[in-house]
Design a protein around this motif. Structure first.
Motif, PDB file in Angstrom:
ATOM      1  N   VAL A 192      98.668  18.213  55.336  1.00 57.42           N
ATOM      2  CA  VAL A 192      99.244  19.520  55.017  1.00 57.42           C
ATOM      3  C   VAL A 192      99.292  20.388  56.270  1.00 57.42           C
ATOM      4  O   VAL A 192     100.306  21.047  56.559  1.00 57.42           O
ATOM      5  CB  VAL A 192      98.432  20.203  53.905  1.00 57.42           C
ATOM      6  N   ASP A 193      98.208  20.396  57.031  1.00 62.85           N
ATOM      7  CA  ASP A 193      98.180  21.178  58.270  1.00 62.85           C
ATOM      8  C   ASP A 193      99.217  20.663  59.261  1.00 62.85           C
ATOM      9  O   ASP A 193      99.882  21.444  59.947  1.00 62.85           O
ATOM     10  CB  ASP A 193      96.784  21.105  58.900  1.00 62.85           C
ATOM     11  N   TRP A 194      99.319  19.337  59.350  1.00 55.02           N
ATOM     12  CA  TRP A 194     100.277  18.750  60.293  1.00 55.02           C
ATOM     13  C   TRP A 194     101.705  19.148  59.941  1.00 55.02           C
ATOM     14  O   TRP A 194     102.489  19.537  60.808  1.00 55.02           O
ATOM     15  CB  TRP A 194     100.124  17.229  60.275  1.00 55.02           C
ATOM     16  N   LEU A 195     102.050  19.074  58.659  1.00 56.82           N
ATOM     17  CA  LEU A 195     103.395  19.461  58.248  1.00 56.82           C
ATOM     18  C   LEU A 195     103.612  20.955  58.456  1.00 56.82           C
ATOM     19  O   LEU A 195     104.717  21.402  58.774  1.00 56.82           O
ATOM     20  CB  LEU A 195     103.625  19.089  56.785  1.00 56.82           C
ATOM     21  N   GLY A 196     102.533  21.758  58.319  1.00 51.96           N
ATOM     22  CA  GLY A 196     102.651  23.187  58.562  1.00 51.96           C
ATOM     23  C   GLY A 196     102.957  23.501  60.007  1.00 51.96           C
ATOM     24  O   GLY A 196     103.680  24.451  60.316  1.00 51.96           O
ATOM     25  N   VAL A 197     102.430  22.705  60.919  1.00 49.98           N
ATOM     26  CA  VAL A 197     102.745  22.888  62.330  1.00 49.98           C
ATOM     27  C   VAL A 197     104.158  22.405  62.625  1.00 49.98           C
ATOM     28  O   VAL A 197     104.877  22.975  63.452  1.00 49.98           O
ATOM     29  CB  VAL A 197     101.719  22.143  63.211  1.00 49.98           C
ATOM     30  N   MET A 198     104.569  21.354  61.936  1.00 51.51           N
ATOM     31  CA  MET A 198     105.873  20.776  62.223  1.00 51.51           C
ATOM     32  C   MET A 198     107.033  21.671  61.798  1.00 51.51           C
ATOM     33  O   MET A 198     108.174  21.436  62.191  1.00 51.51           O
ATOM     34  CB  MET A 198     106.017  19.425  61.514  1.00 51.51           C
ATOM     35  N   ILE A 199     106.774  22.714  61.001  1.00 52.96           N
ATOM     36  CA  ILE A 199     107.873  23.607  60.634  1.00 52.96           C
ATOM     37  C   ILE A 199     108.412  24.335  61.854  1.00 52.96           C
ATOM     38  O   ILE A 199     109.528  24.859  61.830  1.00 52.96           O
ATOM     39  CB  ILE A 199     107.443  24.629  59.563  1.00 52.96           C
ATOM     40  N   PHE A 200     107.619  24.374  62.926  1.00 52.80           N
ATOM     41  CA  PHE A 200     108.056  25.072  64.123  1.00 52.80           C
ATOM     42  C   PHE A 200     108.744  24.147  65.113  1.00 52.80           C
ATOM     43  O   PHE A 200     109.075  24.560  66.217  1.00 52.80           O
ATOM     44  CB  PHE A 200     106.863  25.739  64.797  1.00 52.80           C
ATOM     45  N   LEU A 201     108.930  22.891  64.725  1.00 50.84           N
ATOM     46  CA  LEU A 201     109.694  21.996  65.590  1.00 50.84           C
ATOM     47  C   LEU A 201     111.152  22.455  65.673  1.00 50.84           C
ATOM     48  O   LEU A 201     111.740  22.902  64.698  1.00 50.84           O
ATOM     49  CB  LEU A 201     109.663  20.565  65.041  1.00 50.84           C
ATOM     50  N   ILE A 202     111.709  22.331  66.870  1.00 46.74           N
ATOM     51  CA  ILE A 202     113.100  22.720  67.053  1.00 46.74           C
ATOM     52  C   ILE A 202     114.002  21.919  66.116  1.00 46.74           C
ATOM     53  O   ILE A 202     114.950  22.436  65.533  1.00 46.74           O
ATOM     54  CB  ILE A 202     113.517  22.513  68.517  1.00 46.74           C
ATOM     55  N   ASP A 203     113.700  20.645  65.979  1.00 45.17           N
ATOM     56  CA  ASP A 203     114.535  19.779  65.143  1.00 45.17           C
ATOM     57  C   ASP A 203     113.830  19.447  63.837  1.00 45.17           C
ATOM     58  O   ASP A 203     113.876  18.328  63.360  1.00 45.17           O
ATOM     59  CB  ASP A 203     114.892  18.493  65.889  1.00 45.17           C
ATOM     60  N   TYR A 204     113.154  20.478  63.244  1.00 40.26           N
ATOM     61  CA  TYR A 204     112.395  20.201  62.026  1.00 40.26           C
ATOM     62  C   TYR A 204     113.281  19.666  60.914  1.00 40.26           C
ATOM     63  O   TYR A 204     112.931  18.719  60.218  1.00 40.26           O
ATOM     64  CB  TYR A 204     111.671  21.468  61.568  1.00 40.26           C
ATOM     65  N   ASN A 205     114.447  20.284  60.737  1.00 38.09           N
ATOM     66  CA  ASN A 205     115.327  19.826  59.657  1.00 38.09           C
ATOM     67  C   ASN A 205     115.792  18.399  59.874  1.00 38.09           C
ATOM     68  O   ASN A 205     115.898  17.606  58.944  1.00 38.09           O
ATOM     69  CB  ASN A 205     116.525  20.772  59.534  1.00 38.09           C
ATOM     70  N   SER A 206     116.071  18.058  61.147  1.00 38.32           N
ATOM     71  CA  SER A 206     116.448  16.668  61.423  1.00 38.32           C
ATOM     72  C   SER A 206     115.238  15.753  61.376  1.00 38.32           C
ATOM     73  O   SER A 206     115.378  14.547  61.207  1.00 38.32           O
ATOM     74  CB  SER A 206     117.115  16.575  62.798  1.00 38.32           C
ATOM     75  N   LEU A 207     114.046  16.336  61.529  1.00 40.95           N
ATOM     76  CA  LEU A 207     112.822  15.533  61.410  1.00 40.95           C
ATOM     77  C   LEU A 207     112.707  14.954  60.007  1.00 40.95           C
ATOM     78  O   LEU A 207     112.362  13.782  59.827  1.00 40.95           O
ATOM     79  CB  LEU A 207     111.606  16.414  61.736  1.00 40.95           C
ATOM     80  N   LEU A 208     112.997  15.764  59.016  1.00 40.42           N
ATOM     81  CA  LEU A 208     112.884  15.296  57.640  1.00 40.42           C
ATOM     82  C   LEU A 208     114.212  14.762  57.107  1.00 40.42           C
ATOM     83  O   LEU A 208     114.263  13.719  56.486  1.00 40.42           O
ATOM     84  CB  LEU A 208     112.381  16.441  56.755  1.00 40.42           C
ATOM     85  N   SER A 209     115.262  15.457  57.395  1.00 38.17           N
ATOM     86  CA  SER A 209     116.561  15.014  56.896  1.00 38.17           C
ATOM     87  C   SER A 209     117.653  15.659  57.728  1.00 38.17           C
ATOM     88  O   SER A 209     117.599  16.857  58.010  1.00 38.17           O
ATOM     89  CB  SER A 209     116.732  15.398  55.423  1.00 38.17           C
ATOM     90  N   SER A 210     118.623  14.866  58.111  1.00 40.73           N
ATOM     91  CA  SER A 210     119.712  15.382  58.932  1.00 40.73           C
ATOM     92  C   SER A 210     120.810  16.040  58.097  1.00 40.73           C
ATOM     93  O   SER A 210     121.626  16.775  58.626  1.00 40.73           O
ATOM     94  CB  SER A 210     120.321  14.242  59.767  1.00 40.73           C
ATOM     95  N   SER A 211     120.842  15.777  56.794  1.00 38.34           N
ATOM     96  CA  SER A 211     121.924  16.309  55.960  1.00 38.34           C
ATOM     97  C   SER A 211     121.410  17.163  54.811  1.00 38.34           C
ATOM     98  O   SER A 211     122.037  18.164  54.445  1.00 38.34           O
ATOM     99  CB  SER A 211     122.786  15.162  55.417  1.00 38.34           C
ATOM    100  N   LEU A 212     120.286  16.806  54.191  1.00 34.18           N
ATOM    101  CA  LEU A 212     119.776  17.529  53.037  1.00 34.18           C
ATOM    102  C   LEU A 212     118.980  18.751  53.481  1.00 34.18           C
ATOM    103  O   LEU A 212     118.449  18.802  54.585  1.00 34.18           O
ATOM    104  CB  LEU A 212     118.885  16.601  52.203  1.00 34.18           C
ATOM    105  N   PRO A 213     118.877  19.777  52.621  1.00 40.13           N
ATOM    106  CA  PRO A 213     118.041  20.950  52.955  1.00 40.13           C
ATOM    107  C   PRO A 213     116.565  20.597  52.905  1.00 40.13           C
ATOM    108  O   PRO A 213     116.159  19.569  52.348  1.00 40.13           O
ATOM    109  CB  PRO A 213     118.427  21.961  51.868  1.00 40.13           C
ATOM    110  N   THR A 214     115.758  21.457  53.474  1.00 33.15           N
ATOM    111  CA  THR A 214     114.304  21.288  53.465  1.00 33.15           C
ATOM    112  C   THR A 214     113.670  22.596  53.027  1.00 33.15           C
ATOM    113  O   THR A 214     114.342  23.626  52.901  1.00 33.15           O
ATOM    114  CB  THR A 214     113.780  20.897  54.858  1.00 33.15           C
ATOM    115  N   VAL A 215     112.368  22.571  52.792  1.00 33.33           N
ATOM    116  CA  VAL A 215     111.661  23.797  52.435  1.00 33.33           C
ATOM    117  C   VAL A 215     111.796  24.823  53.553  1.00 33.33           C
ATOM    118  O   VAL A 215     111.984  26.020  53.316  1.00 33.33           O
ATOM    119  CB  VAL A 215     110.177  23.483  52.148  1.00 33.33           C
ATOM    120  N   HIS A 216     111.730  24.340  54.777  1.00 33.63           N
ATOM    121  CA  HIS A 216     111.850  25.247  55.920  1.00 33.63           C
ATOM    122  C   HIS A 216     113.228  25.906  55.950  1.00 33.63           C
ATOM    123  O   HIS A 216     113.344  27.125  56.178  1.00 33.63           O
ATOM    124  CB  HIS A 216     111.607  24.468  57.207  1.00 33.63           C
TER     125      HIS A 216
END
Length: 721
Positions: A192-216
């Motif tokens: 949970v903490d790791w994913l919380g930090v990853m929301i600040f990745l520049i390419d967070y949306n592409s990290l999880l999905s390149s086409s679908l929306p994300t919580v972020h």
């Protein structure tokens, strides 16, 4: 030297990395090169290796007179690394990681030495690895501290911090699962903490999905609408964002958004008291959510429990409070439909309603985290975590997964080979060479796999192979080759051989570079290689006319054979100039030989001959009798010294005629004169040999010297009587 690898047909190859058969290679990557019709046709292509894993392609156009000739050079990167780090930052990381790596290797050698001595000293190796990991993480970037602004933006949902790189995200993930023993009891919370930090990745949306929306992405859209929307509770995106953020454990954002509800406004409290009470009750329940972990930051919400029994009691009590609120009669008194339905939805999220969790999350990783928080909070062990990940992936499949997702699945599946492959493919050899220390600290399977010596790798282990690969990349760049010896020295099988090749390949014409190479030899106790490199430097300088530098480096290398050859060449030069006034042309070179006695005979002769010529010049310039006496002493030393070549005897004696015919009194005593007469007799006999070369002196030089010595002998006998 690299080991020889035998192929199936028993043919040998000197490759460090074995050749992969074509049938196991995936489809090759095709790079398209643009060529416009206006450009002249390409006549030649030159291909060469560039820095690191890049290929330099040089295009030479035709030399047609009607078409302007020319060309261009491009670089093609031959890897799929996607670490979010540019070349400058990569070199900074490479240099910064040397010290932690070297310190850890030193500690490892000390521990191995103690174990061989039978020491019973107990230690926790993982603590050393964690210190090493923290230093590496500091190189990969630290989030900036919170803003120090006095006035906080009340409508800011997402904080602005430094965006971490995918490289750091991957490192933290491996540290959590392999090196940090304290995190094993609450791995879900660490995710949970790791994913919380990853929301600040520049390419967070592409990290999880390149086409679908994300919580972020939902929260970003919601934050943009908060600026112009006063009654946010009427917006469906508000409640959707709340449920999604709560599902993945971003409690701080949830509470902050709930406190933005319109019922908290002063002019609304009287009319919406029940509604506000329900919103505040949900906010309190969210902020009091039990968390099974060692500690929580002051900025984090939730109640921390370290033991499973305490956590289970608090969990059941908290779930009971949620169920009680869900059945409360106050919901009937709430007139605001959107608020009532939105808060009910939040309660269902906290009660672990799988249908609701699946609908408010967008990616399998988000659904995975929500199951840990609200459905299966007691999941322990990687086997159960991997099984849950597989189910979440079936519910929310992806077409183009990010490299970090492949890394997570490899870790959860306890497949170290997959983890190594993902690290190498996505983050490059640096990551693999340094992350191996994390793997071996937390997994016996990984330690066995990585330390096992393999015949198909030339007798080396996979650990050594990856270090060699990274070291070779460092060697290919002029700015990083200096740190490659640290990694080569840690490779017990082939490292020192490749280090020797690396040092020999460095150019010796640059003094600062040569001194760097010699310092590396000193650090790793490579005295023989150091001597050979100094010999190479001496020969190079001699061939290019820098005779002083050549003699210096050959003296440092104690190369008596080459020094004797150089002395012989100097003898030839001195022989040609023995009667010339151009003594100053080579006097400075003799001065470089030093004033102390030399073990090499030829250099000792040149030094003494220099002293003799200086004294003789002073005599010819009309200086005092002391200079003449000093010249006589130098002459006697030269004639007594067996290193003085015989072909120099007559020139020396002929130059000394002014000393033999000294008017005041004889400068040579009887014994000294007899010594010189005996040398003259030996010289007369030596002239009969066919290999004797006559010096460039007058024809009567021998008779003149013999007459002067005879006269001096008579005067010396009379004076002694």
């Amino acid at each position: 030297m690299p080991g020889i690898i035998m192929t199936q047909d028993n043919t040998s190859t000197s490759l460090i990395i074995p050749f992969v058969p074509p049938q196991v290679i995936r489809d090759p990557t095709i790079y398209t090169l643009e060529q416009t019709p206006k450009q002249p046709p390409i006549s030649r292509i030159s291909i060469s290796w560039c820095r690191g894993n890049s290929l330099r392609l040089s295009f030479f156009q035709t030399d047609d007179e009607d078409i302007s000739s020319g060309g261009k050079v491009i670089e093609v990167k031959l890897s799929s690394e996607d670490s979010g780090v540019d070349d400058l930052e990569r070199r900074k990381i490479a240099y910064g990681s040397v010290s932690p790596f070297a310190l850890l290797q030193s500690r490892k050698n000390s521990v191995a030495a103690l174990s061989m001595m039978g020491s019973s000293n107990q230690f926790d190796w993982w603590q050393h690895v964690m210190e090493y990991s923290k230093e590496i993480k500091s190189l990969l970037g630290n989030p900036k501290p919170p803003s120090s602004s006095i006035i906080e933006d009340p409508k800011a949902v997402l904080e602005t911090v430094e965006a971490p790189s995918s490289l750091k995200a991957a490192w933290e993930l491996m540290e959590t699962f392999y090196a940090d023993k304290q995190a094993q009891a609450w791995l879900p919370e660490r995710l949970v903490d790791w994913l919380g930090v990853m929301i600040f990745l520049i390419d967070y949306n592409s990290l999880l999905s390149s086409s679908l929306p994300t919580v972020h992405s939902k929260l970003v859209d919601l934050q943009n609408e908060l600026v112009n929307n006063q009654a946010i509770e009427y917006n469906p995106k508000y409640w959707d964002g709340l449920a999604s953020a709560l599902a993945i454990g971003w409690l701080e954002i949830v509470v902050k958004l709930l406190r933005m509800h319109g019922s908290y406004q002063l002019d609304q409290l009287g009319n919406r008291e029940t509604e506000n009470g329900l919103v505040e009750a949900v906010a309190v329940l969210v902020s009091k959510m039990p968390r099974m972990r060692s500690e929580l930051d002051d900025t984090k919400l939730g109640e921390c429990f370290k033991t499973k029994s305490e956590f289970m009691k608090a969990w059941e009590r908290w779930r009971g409070q949620i169920a009680k609120l869900d059945c409360s009669a106050f919901w009937v008194q709430c007139d605001h439909r959107q608020t009532r339905e939105g808060l009910k939805n939040l309660l269902q999220v906290m009660l672990g309603n799988t249908n609701i969790l699946s609908s408010v999350t967008c990616h399998w990783m988000e659904l995975y985290i929500s199951n840990f928080l609200y459905v299966r909070p007691f999941t322990m062990g990687l086997e159960g975590m991997y099984s849950l990940a597989q189910k979440c992936m079936q519910l929310k499949p992806l077409s183009n997964p990010h490299s970090l997702m492949g890394l997570i699945l490899g870790i959860l599946g306890e497949n170290i080979e997959v983890v190594l492959a993902e690290c190498s493919r996505a983050f490059g050899p640096w990551m693999v060479a340094h992350a191996i220390e994390l793997f071996t600290a937390g997994s016996t399977q990984a330690e066995t796999l990585l330390h096992e010596e393999r015949y198909n790798l030339g007798g080396i282990s996979m650990e050594e192979l990856h270090r060699l690969v990274y070291a070779q990349i460092l060697c290919s760049h002029a700015l990083t080759w200096q740190i490659a010896p640290v990694y080569l020295a840690s490779c017990t099988k082939q490292g020192m051989g490749l280090l020797e090749i690396l040092l020999y390949k460095q150019p010796v014409q640059h003094t600062h570079l040569l001194l760097k190479v010699l310092e590396i030899c000193r650090l790793y106790e490579l005295s023989s290689i150091s001597a050979n490199i100094m010999k190479i430097a001496g020969v190079h300088h001699w061939k290019h006319g820098r005779k002083g530098s050549a003699i210096f480096w050959l003296q440092q290398a104690q190369d008596e054979i080459r020094l004797n050859k150089i002395a012989q060449q100097l003898f030839d030069f001195v022989g040609k100039q023995i009667s010339d006034n151009s003594f100053k042309q080579w006097e400075g070179l003799i001065e470089l030989l030093g004033s102390e006695a030399r073990t090499v005979g030829g250099l000792e002769f040149l030094h003494k001959y220099r002293d003799f010529k200086k004294s003789l010049q002073q005599v010819q310039a009309g200086k005092a009798r002391e200079a003449a006496q000093q010249a006589i002493e130098s002459l006697i030393q030269l004639m007594k010294n067996p290193s003085t070549p015989q072909r120099f005897w007559l020139p020396l004696l002929h130059d000394s005629l002014i000393l033999f015919n000294w008017r005041e009194r004889p400068l040579l005593n009887v014994s000294q004169t007899n010594l010189l007469l005996n040398k003259l007799q030996e010289l007369s006999i030596g002239r009969l040999r066919p290999d004797y070369h006559e010096p460039d002196l007058p024809a009567q030089a021998l008779n003149s010297v013999r007459l002067a010595l005879a006269t001096n002998l008579g005067r010396a006998i009379l004076e002694e009587r």
